[in-house]
Write a protein that holds these residues in place. Structure first.
Motif: not given
Length: 61
Positions: A51-53, A34, A56
């Motif tokens: 992070s990208d996750t 994360l 999100l």
């Protein structure tokens, strides 16, 4: 933690949470993908960002 990367010290100051709690939480979030450290080779002043996750997931909160 969205926006510019921050050091654990900056995160602690902004959130008014002790640095040891921030460090432990960052380790857990990093292990789950994360957050990411963008200068892993540095021993001090490591910079973390979502992070990208993580972005999100943050969007759902």
């Amino acid at each position: 933690m969205e926006g510019t990367p921050k050091t654990p010290t900056n995160i602690a100051k902004d959130s008014k949470i002790r640095i040891n709690h921030i460090s432990n939480t960052l380790k857990q979030l990093k292990s789950k993908g994360l957050v990411e450290c963008i200068n892993e080779n540095m021993r001090k002043c490591r910079l973390y960002r979502l992070s990208d996750t993580g972005k999100l997931v943050y969007g759902y909160l």
